[in-house]
Design an enzyme around this catalytic site. Sequence first.
Site, PDB file in Angstrom:
ATOM      1  N   GLU A  31      -2.838 -10.108  -2.271  1.00 27.67           N
ATOM      2  CA  GLU A  31      -3.974  -9.196  -2.387  1.00 27.67           C
ATOM      3  C   GLU A  31      -4.101  -8.735  -3.832  1.00 27.67           C
ATOM      4  OE1 GLU A  31      -5.174  -4.755  -0.969  1.00 27.67           O
ATOM      5  OE2 GLU A  31      -4.483  -6.116   0.617  1.00 27.67           O
ATOM      6  N   ASP A  71       1.020  -7.971   0.210  1.00 28.90           N
ATOM      7  CA  ASP A  71       0.279  -6.767  -0.168  1.00 28.90           C
ATOM      8  C   ASP A  71       1.165  -6.064  -1.190  1.00 28.90           C
ATOM      9  OD1 ASP A  71      -1.545  -4.592  -0.182  1.00 28.90           O
ATOM     10  OD2 ASP A  71      -0.317  -3.538   1.289  1.00 28.90           O
ATOM     11  N   ASP A 109       0.823  -1.649   5.196  1.00 26.31           N
ATOM     12  CA  ASP A 109       1.128  -2.660   4.180  1.00 26.31           C
ATOM     13  C   ASP A 109       1.422  -4.018   4.826  1.00 26.31           C
ATOM     14  OD1 ASP A 109       1.644  -0.710   1.640  1.00 26.31           O
ATOM     15  OD2 ASP A 109       2.456   0.130   3.490  1.00 26.31           O
TER      16      ASP A 109
END
Length: 167
Positions: free
Chosen positions: A73, A7, A146
């Site tokens: 991501e 992330d 996260d």
Amino acid sequence: MKVIGIDPGYALVGFSIIEFFPETYIDRGSPQLISYGVIKTDQNLTYKERFKEIFENLEIIYNSYKPEIASVERVYFTKNKKTVMEISEIRGALNLFFLYKKIEVVQFTPLEIKKIITGNGKAKKKEIQIFIKSFFNMDEIPTPDDASDAIATALACFFNYNKYFLN
């Protein structure tokens, strides 16, 4: 097979490592959550120093777990153009890092991750976190956000393994 889920961010980069064995079961068996957490950069550092810190920590994670696939991501922002540029630069560096390590990179938008995991692209973050907790039989929802986002990103890769790697 080990997947590193990422992330991206520059204050916090969420990461996770999941492992599964595609050759043992037709359905790939259940993945195991090996590790997760965040790379946290010092807010007093310059952007370039934070960038370096992320890279050095990613190198440590890579050397510790030797992932074979990276699931990153794909972040979309519309409010803060400065943040968009900085996150885009981080994503570019991550892609270059994985390219040099000869690791295939797959990318998912938050909407795609939600749809893959829950069947609903508009699922709330809490729903994803509850799924992760249950799926990996964890005592608590993984934190910070996260890190749980990085786990979800790795799971999206796992659930789409056939689509990306067996064609």
